[in-house]
Design an enzyme around this catalytic site. Structure first.
Site, PDB file in Angstrom:
ATOM      1  N   CYS A  52       0.884  -1.220   0.084  1.00  0.00           N
ATOM      2  CA  CYS A  52       0.099  -0.129   0.130  1.00  0.00           C
ATOM      3  C   CYS A  52       0.749   1.262   0.066  1.00  0.00           C
ATOM      4  CB  CYS A  52      -1.050   0.091   1.338  1.00  0.00           C
ATOM      5  SG  CYS A  52      -2.055   1.558   1.453  1.00  0.00           S
ATOM      6  N   CYS A  64       7.406  28.378   3.874  1.00  0.00           N
ATOM      7  CA  CYS A  64       7.077  29.576   4.769  1.00  0.00           C
ATOM      8  C   CYS A  64       7.988  29.721   5.600  1.00  0.00           C
ATOM      9  CB  CYS A  64       5.598  29.046   5.563  1.00  0.00           C
ATOM     10  SG  CYS A  64       4.104  28.989   4.372  1.00  0.00           S
ATOM     11  N   LYS A  65       8.816  30.935   5.519  1.00  0.00           N
ATOM     12  CA  LYS A  65       9.716  31.241   6.454  1.00  0.00           C
ATOM     13  C   LYS A  65       9.287  32.751   6.903  1.00  0.00           C
ATOM     14  CE  LYS A  65      12.393  27.542   5.991  1.00  0.00           C
ATOM     15  NZ  LYS A  65      11.562  26.922   5.234  1.00  0.00           N
ATOM     16  N   PRO A  66       9.957  33.461   7.896  1.00  0.00           N
ATOM     17  CA  PRO A  66       9.546  34.815   8.423  1.00  0.00           C
ATOM     18  C   PRO A  66       9.979  35.612   7.227  1.00  0.00           C
ATOM     19  CG  PRO A  66      10.591  33.487  10.278  1.00  0.00           C
ATOM     20  CD  PRO A  66      10.502  32.649   8.996  1.00  0.00           C
ATOM     21  N   GLY A  67       9.044  36.346   6.745  1.00  0.00           N
ATOM     22  CA  GLY A  67       9.368  37.285   5.617  1.00  0.00           C
ATOM     23  C   GLY A  67       9.241  36.614   4.250  1.00  0.00           C
TER      24      GLY A  67
END
Length: 277
Positions: free
Chosen positions: A121, A261-264
């Site tokens: 599977c 997604c990281k700061p800024g």
């Protein structure tokens, strides 16, 4: 090590999901030391006495995991379809014994007939290739999310990973309010399991999916998108990248998918109309 640091480690190692083992460091192979390692155990989901799937997971919050898995895989439509649940030890791991409604159990048995004869599977709950990326009901567009609120949430995601802080071996999934506050976070050695735990907990508590977003510490695979959409999540933020199939599924079901997604920083893959900056 300072006494305060030692006390913090002792407190964490007392929680479920961590065990001390003997190991050796590269710079000192002659002297073993004790260190904390995340536990990983086989967890079987057993519906009305029939084992459906075995997943590798952290041995905590398994009721939430079982509920979230049941919802995100389409086995049930709501928590009311489950009449009872028990977590019991077995010879080689743990079993979550789930009592389904008769109607839902009949549907599950039909799915199992299609699975008969398979030797492996790759994607749990999928019977044939045509079911990969099969679209769920298109999601509504009910909210806007300010990307400026994402930075603070990213800084606090690690707060929901006490095992991960100690072992470096877990993923996190948390619900992010429009204000950027994280609530109801869960961690697990498996990224899909961490997400299922979050989905299960919020569904059990009757929380709305329309005011906020899911934030995960992992990449965004097809299954992460599919599971989120199945439960009505409109926005999924991932710390790492998204796969092509994840993007295709998100596009079809109207889910806003954001990766790296990281700061800024953030990369929007689909449906940016829910986002502002």
């Amino acid at each position: 090590m300072k006494k305060t640091q030692q006390k913090e480690i002792e407190n964490v190692t007392n929680i479920t999901g961590v065990r001390q083992i003997e190991l050796w460091r590269r710079d000192d192979l002659q002297h073993p030391r004790l260190d904390e390692v995340a536990e990983e155990v086989p967890v079987a989901l057993v519906y009305n006495g029939i084992s459906h799937v075995v997943m590798m997971a952290s041995p905590k919050d398994l009721e939430y995991f079982a509920l979230g898995f049941s919802l995100s895989e389409g086995i049930i439509e709501s928590p009311r379809d489950i009449f009872g649940m028990d977590v019991v030890p077995s010879c080689n791991g743990l079993e979550v014994q789930i009592e389904l409604s008769s109607r839902r159990f009949m549907g599950l048995k039909e799915r199992r007939r299609a699975l008969a004869g398979r030797t492996g599977c790759g994607v749990c709950g999928v019977e044939q290739l045509n079911d990969i990326g099969k679209p769920v009901q298109p999601l509504p567009f009910t909210q806007m999310f300010d990307l400026n609120k994402l930075d603070d949430a990213l800084r606090h995601l690690n707060d929901f990973q006490p095992v991960g802080q100690l072992t470096g071996c877990t993923h996190a999934a948390a619900w992010m309010l429009p204000s950027g506050e994280l609530v109801g976070g869960h961690e697990d050695v498996g990224r899909h399991v961490a997400l299922d735990k979050l989905l299960g907990r919020r569904s059990q508590e009757g929380e709305s999916w329309q005011q906020g977003a899911v934030l995960v510490s992992s990449r965004a695979s097809y299954e992460m998108v599919q599971k989120s959409a199945m439960c009505g999540v409109e926005i999924l933020f991932a710390v790492s990248a998204a796969t092509t199939l994840a993007v295709e599924v998100a596009e079809r079901c109207n889910l806003t998918l954001v990766g790296f997604c990281k700061p800024g920083r953030a990369t929007v893959y689909t449906h940016p109309q829910r986002l502002s900056n």
